[in-house]
Design a protein around this motif. Structure first.
Motif, short mmCIF file in Angstrom:
data_model
loop_
_atom_site.label_atom_id
_atom_site.label_comp_id
_atom_site.label_asym_id
_atom_site.label_seq_id
_atom_site.Cartn_x
_atom_site.Cartn_y
_atom_site.Cartn_z
N GLY A 10 0.86 -1.19 0.00
CA GLY A 10 0.00 0.00 0.00
C GLY A 10 0.89 1.23 0.00
N GLY A 13 3.18 1.26 2.90
CA GLY A 13 4.22 0.23 2.79
C GLY A 13 5.33 0.68 1.86
N ALA A 52 -9.48 4.13 -8.46
CA ALA A 52 -10.39 3.20 -7.77
C ALA A 52 -10.78 3.69 -6.38
CB ALA A 52 -9.72 1.83 -7.65
N VAL A 249 1.44 -12.91 2.65
CA VAL A 249 2.09 -13.34 3.89
C VAL A 249 1.05 -14.07 4.73
CG1 VAL A 249 3.15 -12.53 6.04
CG2 VAL A 249 3.85 -11.54 3.84
N GLY A 462 0.50 2.64 8.19
CA GLY A 462 -0.67 2.66 7.33
C GLY A 462 -1.90 3.22 8.03
N GLY A 463 -3.00 3.18 7.28
CA GLY A 463 -4.21 3.86 7.69
C GLY A 463 -4.84 3.37 8.97
N GLY A 469 -5.83 7.20 8.90
CA GLY A 469 -6.01 6.95 7.47
C GLY A 469 -6.06 8.23 6.65
N ILE A 471 -4.30 9.55 2.71
CA ILE A 471 -2.95 9.44 2.15
C ILE A 471 -1.91 10.22 2.95
CG2 ILE A 471 -1.54 9.89 0.10
CD1 ILE A 471 -4.17 9.33 -1.46
N CYS A 474 -1.16 8.41 6.12
CA CYS A 474 -0.43 7.16 5.86
C CYS A 474 1.05 7.45 5.59
CB CYS A 474 -1.02 6.45 4.64
SG CYS A 474 -2.60 5.67 4.99
C1 LIG Z 1 -13.02 4.36 -1.78
C2 LIG Z 1 -11.95 5.07 -1.00
C3 LIG Z 1 -11.88 6.45 -1.03
C4 LIG Z 1 -10.87 7.11 -0.31
N1 LIG Z 1 -10.75 8.46 -0.45
C5 LIG Z 1 -9.65 9.08 0.05
C6 LIG Z 1 -9.34 10.42 -0.32
O1 LIG Z 1 -10.06 11.05 -1.10
N2 LIG Z 1 -8.20 10.98 0.18
C7 LIG Z 1 -7.37 10.29 1.02
O2 LIG Z 1 -6.35 10.86 1.45
N3 LIG Z 1 -7.63 9.00 1.37
C8 LIG Z 1 -8.73 8.39 0.89
N4 LIG Z 1 -8.98 7.07 1.18
C9 LIG Z 1 -8.12 6.39 2.17
C10 LIG Z 1 -6.80 5.96 1.58
O3 LIG Z 1 -7.02 5.23 0.40
C11 LIG Z 1 -6.08 5.07 2.57
O4 LIG Z 1 -5.92 5.76 3.80
C12 LIG Z 1 -4.70 4.65 2.10
O5 LIG Z 1 -4.66 4.37 0.73
C13 LIG Z 1 -4.32 3.42 2.90
O6 LIG Z 1 -3.03 3.01 2.54
P1 LIG Z 1 -2.32 1.85 3.33
O7 LIG Z 1 -0.95 1.73 2.78
O8 LIG Z 1 -2.44 2.06 4.79
O9 LIG Z 1 -3.20 0.53 3.10
P2 LIG Z 1 -3.78 -0.22 1.83
O10 LIG Z 1 -3.93 0.68 0.67
O11 LIG Z 1 -4.99 -0.92 2.32
O12 LIG Z 1 -2.65 -1.28 1.47
C14 LIG Z 1 -2.42 -2.44 2.22
C15 LIG Z 1 -1.75 -3.41 1.28
O13 LIG Z 1 -1.36 -4.56 2.03
C16 LIG Z 1 -1.63 -5.71 1.23
N5 LIG Z 1 -1.78 -6.85 2.13
C17 LIG Z 1 -2.72 -7.02 3.09
N6 LIG Z 1 -2.54 -8.20 3.71
C18 LIG Z 1 -1.46 -8.77 3.14
C19 LIG Z 1 -0.77 -10.02 3.37
N7 LIG Z 1 -1.16 -10.88 4.30
N8 LIG Z 1 0.31 -10.29 2.61
C20 LIG Z 1 0.73 -9.43 1.65
N9 LIG Z 1 0.10 -8.24 1.39
C21 LIG Z 1 -0.97 -7.93 2.13
C22 LIG Z 1 -2.92 -5.37 0.54
O14 LIG Z 1 -3.14 -6.19 -0.59
C23 LIG Z 1 -2.68 -3.91 0.18
O15 LIG Z 1 -2.04 -3.76 -1.06
C24 LIG Z 1 -9.98 6.37 0.49
C25 LIG Z 1 -10.07 4.98 0.53
C26 LIG Z 1 -11.03 4.32 -0.23
C27 LIG Z 1 -11.09 2.81 -0.22
#
Ligand SMILES: Cc1cc2nc3c(=O)[nH]c(=O)nc-3n(C[C@H](O)[C@H](O)[C@H](O)COP(=O)(O)OP(=O)(O)OC[C@H]3O[C@@H](n4cnc5c(N)ncnc54)[C@H](O)[C@@H]3O)c2cc1C
Length: 489
Positions: A10, A13, A52, A249, A462-463, A469, A471, A474
């Motif tokens: 993500g 990450g 997305a 994982v 992460g979020g 949460g 971007i 994060c």
């Molecule tokens: C529809 C939607 C709209 C949003 N709108 C906004 C916005 O307008 N502005 C904003 O700032 N934020 C917005 N957000 C929030 C933002 O997308 C998130 O806060 C941010 O992208 C989260 O990033 P992350 O790295 O924490 O987690 P994630 O993006 O959830 O990434 C986690 C990653 O870990 C991987 N993973 C999980 N488990 C495992 C495992 N066991 N082994 C290997 N890989 C694994 C997953 O496949 C994924 O790729 C929105 C989110 C969504 C869904």
């Protein structure tokens, strides 16, 4: 050279991987999907490009500083521009209002449109900045769970002014007292949804959020939101970070209460440090089954999720911009449905994001790519096909009413995202967009720290962990996490 393994590619990450690499570590990332970015992904459908997930981009400097870690000029690889008109708002009573990015202009136009004092709107926005400036160095940029954080001048200053942070009142009550006018109160209440919370429950300190959008600015990246992922992923590849896609994982390996590596589907991999970018609830439940779990943290209420329709529209709507909101006629009912009944309200607030307004190539000529999102409860086993059908009907009725159109015949391609699909694609428990909700005064302190206090050399980012949460948060979480690892190594 110490080594680290990151679970999940993500945005947090990838950012953590970059920071550890810049400190000289060898970094390997295991990602369950066959693409990087997690929620920050994109796809094409019938000639339309759609981001997305995230659509609102603030604090671009948190992206560009990652290029600077390696002496690269970010603008060679990642460009963006600031939006002067931030968002178009529409109400059921026919009122329309465009929020300008300049807060003096915004206050003046709001005064003219809603019959309030420009000075009181400006005072609200300045107070928003003051809260942000006082609390960001403590709440957003440091671990809340290290004693050193509480010994700094910034922290002592923030604590001394805690009574002015409106922690004991709800955002809605604060907005009613400060602004009063119902349309503007609803507009400022909406900022609670930026971290997946309810304005009727989240504390007044969240009135700092408008400062991010209305003063620090809302931006649009060239190539869409997905270019945040692709540009950082390419940077990571240039710096020798190893990615393994389609590698879920299954377990974090722990020996003598220390993380020593991970087990993927077919192999064990070892490293000095392990960082989980997977949702913290799922990290404990799925990857650490035999280890002690922080029960109180994992019991926290989850943030809202979303139902999103991706519609290719065979028409253009000049009254719409990149960001548009069609407000519910009864905002309180909408949040009662979301957080108390775990259902969707039949008059939802509809958010429309149309990137073809900024990047015409995102849709065929004469068409627009509509990302149509409404806040939704997490997945508690609702009948989602029925919910989606009803929601589609309710959204179309709302768009037709507020824009004076007949939208259904103009939809030429369609896809849909639901809370169960968000969980399936990212492991985000119940499909929450932002990890835990901030529906209580001290929610910030209940978020999981950026490290495990029980398992040495295990960290998280992460979020779903501190500071939360979205971007920017994060990216800040990755910065805090990497900082802790670097000082521990
Ligand atoms: C529809 C939607 C709209 C949003 N709108 C906004 C916005 O307008 N502005 C904003 O700032 N934020 C917005 N957000 C929030 C933002 O997308 C998130 O806060 C941010 O992208 C989260 O990033 P992350 O790295 O924490 O987690 P994630 O993006 O959830 O990434 C986690 C990653 O870990 C991987 N993973 C999980 N488990 C495992 C495992 N066991 N082994 C290997 N890989 C694994 C997953 O496949 C994924 O790729 C929105 C989110 C969504 C869904």
């Amino acid at each position: 050279m110490p080594s680290s393994i990151i679970v999940g590619a993500g945005i947090a990450g990838i950012a953590a991987a970059l920071r550890l690499r810049a400190a000289g570590m060898s970094v390997t990332v295991f990602e369950a999907n066959d693409y990087p970015g997690g929620k920050l992904h994109a796809f094409e459908l019938g000639g339309y490009r759609f981001d997305a997930g995230p659509s609102l981009f603030t604090m671009p400097e948190l992206v560009t500083e990652l290029f600077g870690l390696f002496g690269e000029q970010s603008d060679e690889f990642f460009q963006y521009h600031r939006k002067e008109s931030v968002c178009n708002y529409f109400w059921e009573d026919g009122i329309r209002f465009t929020v300008n990015a300049n807060r003096e202009v915004f206050a003046r136009e709001a005064a003219a449109r809603f019959g309030v004092e420009a000075a009181s709107v400006l005072a609200y926005l300045k107070n928003s900045q003051r809260k942000y400036d006082l609390t960001a160095p403590l709440f957003l940029e440091k671990s809340l769970h290290k004693i050193g954080t509480y010994l700094s001048m910034d922290t002592l200053k923030a604590i001394a002014q805690i009574s002015e942070m409106d922690i004991g009142t709800s955002l809605h009550s604060l907005n009613e007292a400060a602004i009063g006018e119902p349309h503007l109160v609803q507009l400022f209440n909406r900022y609670a949804t930026y971290n997946g919370s309810s304005p009727y429950r989240t504390p007044g300190i969240m009135s700092m959020i408008p400062h991010l959008e209305l003063h620090l600015g809302a931006y649009f990246p060239k190539g869409g939101m997905h270019s945040i992922t692709t540009s950082l992923y390419q940077l990571a590849l240039r710096q020798g970070i190893q990615f393994h896609f389609g590698q879920k994982v299954e377990q974090i390996l722990v020996k003598n209460r220390q993380a020593i590596g991970v087990q993927t589907t077919d192999q064990q991999h070892f490293a000095e440090f392990v960082v989980s970018n997977m949702d913290i609830f799922s990290t404990y439940k799925k990857l650490l089954p035999g280890q002690p779990h922080p029960a109180r943290t994992l019991r926290q209420e989850r943030s809202s999720s979303a139902v999103i329709f991706y519609w290719g529209i065979r028409a253009q709507f000049p009254e719409l911009d990149l960001h548009n909101v069609l407000f519910s006629g009864d905002y309180r009912q909408e949040f009662t449905h979301l957080f108390d009944h775990k259902t969707l309200f039949n008059d939802p607030t509809v958010y429309l994001n149309i990137t073809s307004k900024e990047a015409p190539g995102d849709a065929p000529p004469g068409c627009e790519n509509w990302f149509v999102m409404i806040n939704a409860p997490g997945d508690y086993g609702q009948n989602w096909p029925a919910v989606v059908a009803q929601t589609r009907h309710d959204i179309l009725a709302k768009v037709n009413r507020l824009l004076g159109t007949d939208l259904a015949p103009l939809i030429e391609v369609e896809d849909v995202l639901t809370p169960p699909l968000i969980e399936l694609r990212t492991s985000s428990y119940r499909g929450a967009l932002y990890g835990a909700a901030s529906n209580s005064s001290f929610a910030a302190f209940l978020r999981h720290p950026n490290f495990s206090s029980k398992i040495k050399h295990l960290y998280c980012c992460g979020g779903s962990v501190h500071p939360g949460g979205g971007i920017p948060l994060c990216l800040l979480s990755a910065k805090i996490t990497a900082g802790l690892i670097i000082s521990a190594s």
